[in-house]
Design a protein around this motif. Structure first.
Motif, PDB file in Angstrom:
ATOM      1  N   SER A 157       0.818  -1.218   0.000  1.00  0.00           N
ATOM      2  CA  SER A 157       0.000   0.000   0.000  1.00  0.00           C
ATOM      3  C   SER A 157       0.850   1.266   0.000  1.00  0.00           C
ATOM      4  CB  SER A 157      -0.970  -0.009   1.189  1.00  0.00           C
ATOM      5  OG  SER A 157      -1.945  -1.011   0.988  1.00  0.00           O
ATOM      6  N   THR A 216       3.203   1.861  -1.856  1.00  0.00           N
ATOM      7  CA  THR A 216       3.550   2.233  -3.235  1.00  0.00           C
ATOM      8  C   THR A 216       2.547   3.255  -3.793  1.00  0.00           C
ATOM      9  OG1 THR A 216       2.317   0.385  -4.215  1.00  0.00           O
ATOM     10  CG2 THR A 216       4.638  -0.011  -3.706  1.00  0.00           C
ATOM     11  N   ALA A 217       1.343   3.304  -3.207  1.00  0.00           N
ATOM     12  CA  ALA A 217       0.345   4.289  -3.660  1.00  0.00           C
ATOM     13  C   ALA A 217       0.813   5.710  -3.333  1.00  0.00           C
ATOM     14  CB  ALA A 217      -0.999   4.007  -2.993  1.00  0.00           C
ATOM     15  N   ARG A 239       2.784  12.524  -8.868  1.00  0.00           N
ATOM     16  CA  ARG A 239       1.678  13.342  -9.410  1.00  0.00           C
ATOM     17  C   ARG A 239       1.798  14.773  -8.890  1.00  0.00           C
ATOM     18  NH1 ARG A 239      -1.872   9.233  -7.790  1.00  0.00           N
ATOM     19  NH2 ARG A 239      -2.901  10.712  -6.396  1.00  0.00           N
ATOM     20  N   ARG A 293       1.761   7.323 -17.393  1.00  0.00           N
ATOM     21  CA  ARG A 293       0.632   6.395 -17.173  1.00  0.00           C
ATOM     22  C   ARG A 293      -0.608   7.161 -16.696  1.00  0.00           C
ATOM     23  NH1 ARG A 293       1.772   2.330 -12.351  1.00  0.00           N
ATOM     24  NH2 ARG A 293       0.490   3.613 -10.999  1.00  0.00           N
ATOM     25  N   ALA A 302      -7.897  -1.279  -6.465  1.00  0.00           N
ATOM     26  CA  ALA A 302      -6.562  -0.904  -5.969  1.00  0.00           C
ATOM     27  C   ALA A 302      -6.320   0.575  -6.277  1.00  0.00           C
ATOM     28  CB  ALA A 302      -5.472  -1.793  -6.555  1.00  0.00           C
ATOM     29  N   ALA A 303      -7.300   1.384  -5.938  1.00  0.00           N
ATOM     30  CA  ALA A 303      -7.276   2.821  -6.269  1.00  0.00           C
ATOM     31  C   ALA A 303      -6.141   3.549  -5.580  1.00  0.00           C
ATOM     32  CB  ALA A 303      -8.602   3.456  -5.885  1.00  0.00           C
ATOM     33  N   GLY A 304      -5.667   3.002  -4.461  1.00  0.00           N
ATOM     34  CA  GLY A 304      -4.562   3.646  -3.747  1.00  0.00           C
ATOM     35  C   GLY A 304      -4.917   5.068  -3.372  1.00  0.00           C
ATOM     36  N   LEU A 309      -7.257  -1.999  -0.022  1.00  0.00           N
ATOM     37  CA  LEU A 309      -7.131  -2.705   1.258  1.00  0.00           C
ATOM     38  C   LEU A 309      -7.614  -1.821   2.417  1.00  0.00           C
ATOM     39  CD1 LEU A 309      -3.686  -4.386   0.516  1.00  0.00           C
ATOM     40  CD2 LEU A 309      -5.893  -5.557   0.784  1.00  0.00           C
ATOM     41  N   LEU A 334      -5.516   1.233   3.960  1.00  0.00           N
ATOM     42  CA  LEU A 334      -5.350   2.354   3.038  1.00  0.00           C
ATOM     43  C   LEU A 334      -6.652   3.150   2.910  1.00  0.00           C
ATOM     44  CD1 LEU A 334      -3.301   2.804  -0.058  1.00  0.00           C
ATOM     45  CD2 LEU A 334      -5.728   3.328  -0.232  1.00  0.00           C
ATOM     46  N   VAL A 341     -11.573  -3.706   0.417  1.00  0.00           N
ATOM     47  CA  VAL A 341     -11.686  -5.066  -0.132  1.00  0.00           C
ATOM     48  C   VAL A 341     -10.289  -5.626  -0.390  1.00  0.00           C
ATOM     49  CG1 VAL A 341     -11.900  -4.186  -2.521  1.00  0.00           C
ATOM     50  CG2 VAL A 341     -12.681  -6.491  -2.000  1.00  0.00           C
ATOM     51  N   ASP A 342     -10.129  -6.914  -0.106  1.00  0.00           N
ATOM     52  CA  ASP A 342      -8.885  -7.593  -0.462  1.00  0.00           C
ATOM     53  C   ASP A 342      -9.132  -8.309  -1.787  1.00  0.00           C
ATOM     54  OD1 ASP A 342      -6.651  -9.088  -0.840  1.00  0.00           O
ATOM     55  OD2 ASP A 342      -6.706 -10.095   1.116  1.00  0.00           O
ATOM     56  N   LEU A 343      -8.563  -7.764  -2.843  1.00  0.00           N
ATOM     57  CA  LEU A 343      -8.830  -8.306  -4.184  1.00  0.00           C
ATOM     58  C   LEU A 343      -8.182  -9.667  -4.398  1.00  0.00           C
ATOM     59  CD1 LEU A 343      -8.297  -4.943  -6.064  1.00  0.00           C
ATOM     60  CD2 LEU A 343     -10.478  -6.136  -5.799  1.00  0.00           C
ATOM     61  N   GLU A 362      -4.796   0.130 -12.031  1.00  0.00           N
ATOM     62  CA  GLU A 362      -3.583   0.879 -12.394  1.00  0.00           C
ATOM     63  C   GLU A 362      -2.525   0.581 -11.338  1.00  0.00           C
ATOM     64  OE1 GLU A 362      -4.373   5.023 -12.014  1.00  0.00           O
ATOM     65  OE2 GLU A 362      -2.663   5.647 -13.220  1.00  0.00           O
ATOM     66  N   GLY A 363      -1.406   0.059 -11.785  1.00  0.00           N
ATOM     67  CA  GLY A 363      -0.333  -0.219 -10.829  1.00  0.00           C
ATOM     68  C   GLY A 363      -0.642  -1.380  -9.913  1.00  0.00           C
ATOM     69  N   LEU A 364      -1.446  -2.319 -10.383  1.00  0.00           N
ATOM     70  CA  LEU A 364      -1.799  -3.446  -9.503  1.00  0.00           C
ATOM     71  C   LEU A 364      -1.215  -4.780  -9.945  1.00  0.00           C
ATOM     72  CD1 LEU A 364      -3.416  -4.773  -7.152  1.00  0.00           C
ATOM     73  CD2 LEU A 364      -5.273  -5.112  -8.796  1.00  0.00           C
TER      74      LEU A 364
HETATM   75  C1  LIG Z   1       1.195   1.039  -6.959  1.00  0.00           C
HETATM   76  S1  LIG Z   1      -0.217   1.272  -5.963  1.00  0.00           S
HETATM   77  C2  LIG Z   1      -1.321   1.884  -7.204  1.00  0.00           C
HETATM   78  C3  LIG Z   1      -2.374   2.783  -6.646  1.00  0.00           C
HETATM   79  C4  LIG Z   1      -3.204   3.535  -7.676  1.00  0.00           C
HETATM   80  N1  LIG Z   1      -3.952   2.607  -8.496  1.00  0.00           N
HETATM   81  C5  LIG Z   1      -2.326   4.416  -8.507  1.00  0.00           C
HETATM   82  O1  LIG Z   1      -2.017   4.057  -9.646  1.00  0.00           O
HETATM   83  O2  LIG Z   1      -1.946   5.469  -8.013  1.00  0.00           O
HETATM   84  C6  LIG Z   1      -0.803  -0.379  -5.672  1.00  0.00           C
HETATM   85  C7  LIG Z   1      -2.112  -0.415  -4.909  1.00  0.00           C
HETATM   86  O3  LIG Z   1      -2.589  -1.756  -4.910  1.00  0.00           O
HETATM   87  C8  LIG Z   1      -3.257  -1.967  -3.698  1.00  0.00           C
HETATM   88  N2  LIG Z   1      -3.373  -3.406  -3.498  1.00  0.00           N
HETATM   89  C9  LIG Z   1      -2.373  -4.315  -3.567  1.00  0.00           C
HETATM   90  N3  LIG Z   1      -2.840  -5.543  -3.303  1.00  0.00           N
HETATM   91  C10 LIG Z   1      -4.175  -5.410  -3.088  1.00  0.00           C
HETATM   92  C11 LIG Z   1      -5.208  -6.308  -2.760  1.00  0.00           C
HETATM   93  N4  LIG Z   1      -4.968  -7.613  -2.589  1.00  0.00           N
HETATM   94  N5  LIG Z   1      -6.473  -5.817  -2.616  1.00  0.00           N
HETATM   95  C12 LIG Z   1      -6.723  -4.503  -2.773  1.00  0.00           C
HETATM   96  N6  LIG Z   1      -5.777  -3.598  -3.083  1.00  0.00           N
HETATM   97  C13 LIG Z   1      -4.517  -4.035  -3.234  1.00  0.00           C
HETATM   98  C14 LIG Z   1      -2.365  -1.277  -2.685  1.00  0.00           C
HETATM   99  O4  LIG Z   1      -2.988  -1.043  -1.442  1.00  0.00           O
HETATM  100  C15 LIG Z   1      -2.015  -0.004  -3.440  1.00  0.00           C
HETATM  101  O5  LIG Z   1      -2.928   1.028  -3.174  1.00  0.00           O
END
Ligand SMILES: C[S@@+](CC[C@H](N)C(=O)[O-])C[C@H]1O[C@@H](n2cnc3c(N)ncnc32)[C@H](O)[C@@H]1O
Length: 289
Positions: free
Chosen positions: A12, A14-15, A22, A66, A89-91, A112, A115, A137-139, A164-166
């Protein structure tokens, strides 16, 4: 601040990294987008992670590119009849607060629990420009993911799902499961950034300290073939280096890469040793038309 290896304590964090870049982009006079909340959601940790970014990602050129490409894909999809966005995974993404969207447009974020709780707090006083819902939610948990999708998609006919970034933080099995779960008629498109195996290997080498707690996994030899085999065809492919060059964000030491022809994404990748990273929009045969 912590040692490099502890800056990203889990995925998390990494968000915050993306948000920090940005913010840097938003401060430029020629900014490709303006995200006034980015600095707040990045926080001190995000800025510290950005400061430790490897040279390969100089100034976050790939993240900025991106973001811009996906902003444009969202606008295009809405013009094409998209009736909802699900940002999985909106971060620390803040698009619902900065994109020009109708006030009633439904936008659902999932990430998650920790976050989501922190983001709710950080943005408590802000008003989104569309109808935003944020859900923990845990994806990686198929039952939780599917329940989230059922609820988030109720009433939608042509949703755009954004991851994005997931995917590279997931295993190949997780990604196959996600691809199967998203193949449903309410989803018109799936937009994501994908990397081939050569790029994932190079990134893992360059970030062995920084991403020790969140290494990359998913990176097929030919990502588009991987998704095509699961029924997802790409209707939009933007190679990141080419787009960054166009936006004047590619670092000088990477410019020679643009002198060689980029692989045709519609043909199987032949030079599998060449790093390749793209933003793609996929659609599935099960999608409504
Ligand atoms: C690199 S960040 C990207 C965030 C956002 N999408 C962006 O591009 O700015 C990765 C994101 O994936 C989420 N993530 C990773 N594994 C996850 C899971 N199992 N369920 C939900 N979110 C997850 C993290 O919490 C984090 O916010």
């Amino acid at each position: 601040m912590a040692e490099t290896v502890d800056l990203v304590s889990n995925v998390s964090d990494t968000a915050r990294w993306v948000a920090a870049f940005r913010a840097v982009e938003s401060a430029r006079p020629d900014a490709l987008f303006h995200d006034p909340l980015a600095d707040r959601v990045a926080g001190e940790r995000g800025r510290a992670i950005a400061a430790g970014t490897p040279r390969l990602m100089h100034n976050g050129w790939n993240l900025v590119t991106r973001t811009k490409l996906i902003d444009d894909l969202i606008t295009k999809s809405v013009e094409q009849g998209c009736d909802r966005v699900l940002n999985l995974a909106a971060g620390m993404d803040t698009r619902p607060y900065r994109l020009d969207l109708p006030a009633e447009f439904p936008w659902v974020e999932g990430d998650l629990p920790a976050l989501v709780a922190e983001k709710n707090e950080l943005l408590a006083g802000e008003s989104p420009r569309c109808a935003l819902t944020r859900t923990a939610v845990d994806l990686a948990d198929p039952a939780a993911r599917d329940a989230f999708l059922d609820e988030a998609l109720a009433g939608a006919q042509r949703a755009l799902v954004l991851t994005e970034g997931l995917v590279y933080y997931l295993t190949e099995d997780n990604v196959s499961g996600l691809a199967a779960a998203l193949a449903r008629p309410e989803i018109g498109w799936w937009t994501l950034d994908v990397n081939n195996q050569a790029l994932v290997r190079r990134m893992n080498k360059a970030t062995s300290d920084l991403l020790a707690n969140a290494p990359w996994h998913f990176g097929p030899v030919d990502p588009l073939r991987f998704f095509a085999d699961l029924g997802w065809a790409a209707d939009d492919v933007e190679v990141l280096v080419a787009a960054a060059h166009r936006f004047h964000r590619l670092p000088w030491f990477m410019k020679p890469v643009t002198l060689f022809p980029q692989p045709d994404p519609r043909k199987p990748l032949r030079s599998t040793w060449k790093p390749w990273s793209s933003v793609v929009r996929l659609s599935h045969a099960a999608a409504s038309r």
